[in-house]
Design an enzyme around this catalytic site. Structure first.
Site, mmCIF file in Angstrom:
data_model
loop_
_atom_site.group_PDB
_atom_site.id
_atom_site.type_symbol
_atom_site.label_atom_id
_atom_site.label_comp_id
_atom_site.label_asym_id
_atom_site.label_seq_id
_atom_site.Cartn_x
_atom_site.Cartn_y
_atom_site.Cartn_z
ATOM 1 N N TYR A 34 -10.689 -4.851 11.968
ATOM 2 C CA TYR A 34 -9.563 -3.917 11.971
ATOM 3 C C TYR A 34 -9.279 -3.433 13.380
ATOM 4 C CZ TYR A 34 -7.202 0.589 11.701
ATOM 5 O OH TYR A 34 -6.356 1.653 11.925
ATOM 6 N N THR A 67 0.820 -1.214 0.000
ATOM 7 C CA THR A 67 0.000 0.000 0.000
ATOM 8 C C THR A 67 0.853 1.264 0.000
ATOM 9 O OG1 THR A 67 -0.173 -0.068 2.422
ATOM 10 C CG2 THR A 67 -1.951 -1.095 1.169
ATOM 11 N N ARG A 120 -16.446 14.243 13.423
ATOM 12 C CA ARG A 120 -15.294 13.358 13.492
ATOM 13 C C ARG A 120 -14.045 14.136 13.905
ATOM 14 N NH1 ARG A 120 -18.834 10.354 13.705
ATOM 15 N NH2 ARG A 120 -19.315 8.534 12.380
ATOM 16 N N LEU A 163 -12.492 11.228 4.332
ATOM 17 C CA LEU A 163 -13.357 12.291 3.818
ATOM 18 C C LEU A 163 -12.590 13.399 3.114
ATOM 19 C CD1 LEU A 163 -16.136 13.609 3.548
ATOM 20 C CD2 LEU A 163 -15.802 14.608 5.825
#
Length: 322
Positions: free
Chosen positions: A137, A35, A215, A184
């Site tokens: 997770y 990744t 958040r 986001l």
């Protein structure tokens, strides 16, 4: 110090590695690039391509401490492929800890997650609150924290875990660049960049000031500096856990409005129903790390966080890093 940064070609890991190099440390980055990106490895750091299960060779070369970022981190993927998360996040870390023990490396800073708490009973979340992760997770990260406590008690490991929610912003040439983007702010900025037509807003009827979810956001530079402070705070036989967060958070609507202001783009939003399991507010308290380690975030304004992320998006691809 001679330091090993696992996952140091990823977003947060690369910023921490860069700050460590700037501080004059000898840094080795271990990353399998599943990744991460090799061009995100900081100049001045040694790069070893490999899995955390291959860390033994690097550790035997002589390492004073490990900063551990290598992990699978997509909540949705963890629900679909739980075995992948347990084997990589927990199994891989256990292999790393055993390799550290055999090599005589006694200090580790672990990049954990506030997802270990699950849906909170109160906000801001404190380190003493119950841990009830709602997905593999978060559960796999919590299991690593449990393992760190055990290794500290059994073998005298000096460990610090840092738990946080959303990281954003950029640090020089280092920015978010995920193949699958779930955060986001970068997804909103993709609209301004012309890479997607609109952004989705899930629910506008939450019990928050503007009806959208609230958040926690922390600037990646502030987060990285907390890891450096945690490294100095490692104490033999002790596993410390600290939350990192804003203490108040920002709503989805606030993020959209600031992104529109910073980019000058209208950024269309499509409003849909709530997603199952989305809490109205997820915010962590940082009072403990501020009190004990003297950490204080320098980039708390949402405008600053978004502006830094947007500036990172404007650089040529060859200069962006991760």
């Amino acid at each position: 110090m001679k330091l090993l940064v696992t996952g140091g070609a990823g977003y947060v890991g690369s910023v921490v590695a860069a700050q460590l190099v700037e501080e004059g440390h000898e840094v080795t980055v271990l990353d399998d690039l599943s990744t991460g990106h090799e061009d995100a490895v900081p100049d001045g750091a040694r790069f070893v391509r490999g899995s955390i299960t291959d860390a033994g060779g690097v550790l035997r070369d002589g390492v004073d401490a490990v900063l551990h970022f290598a992990a699978r981190s997509l909540v949705g993927e963890s629900v679909e492929k739980p075995g992948l998360y347990w084997s990589h996040n927990l199994g891989g870390t256990l292999a790393l800890l055993e390799a550290m023990r055999q090599a005589g490396v006694g200090r580790i800073v672990f990049s954990s997650t506030a997802a270990t708490y699950g849906e909170p009973e109160r906000t801001p979340i404190q380190e003493t609150d119950p841990t009830r992760p709602g997905n593999p997770y978060g559960a796999s990260k919590l299991a690593v924290d449990t393992a760190l406590t055990a290794f500290a008690g059994l073998y005298g490991l000096a460990a610090v875990s840092l738990r946080y929610f959303n990281v954003a912003g950029a640090y020089g040439r280092y920015r978010e660049r995920h193949a699958v983007e779930t955060h986001l702010i970068p997804n909103v900025l993709k609209v301004a960049l012309g890479e997607r037509e609109s952004v989705s807003v899930f629910g506008t009827d939450y019990p928050t000031p503007d009806g959208t979810c609230v958040r926690d956001y922390i600037h990646v530079a502030d987060l990285a500096r907390a890891h450096l402070l945690a490294l100095d705070a490692c104490a033999e036989g002790v596993h410390r856990i600290y939350n990192l967060g804003s203490g108040s958070g920002f709503s989805v609507k606030e993020v959209l409005d600031v992104c529109r202001e910073v980019t000058g783009h209208p950024i269309p939003a499509e409003v849909g129903p709530r997603r199952p399991g989305d809490p109205a507010v997820l915010v962590a308290s940082s009072e403990k790390i501020k009190r004990e380690l003297g950490w204080k975030p320098d980039h708390t304004a949402l405008h600053t966080i978004v502006a830094d992320a947007w500036a990172g998006c404007q650089k040529p691809e060859s200069e962006r890093g991760l």
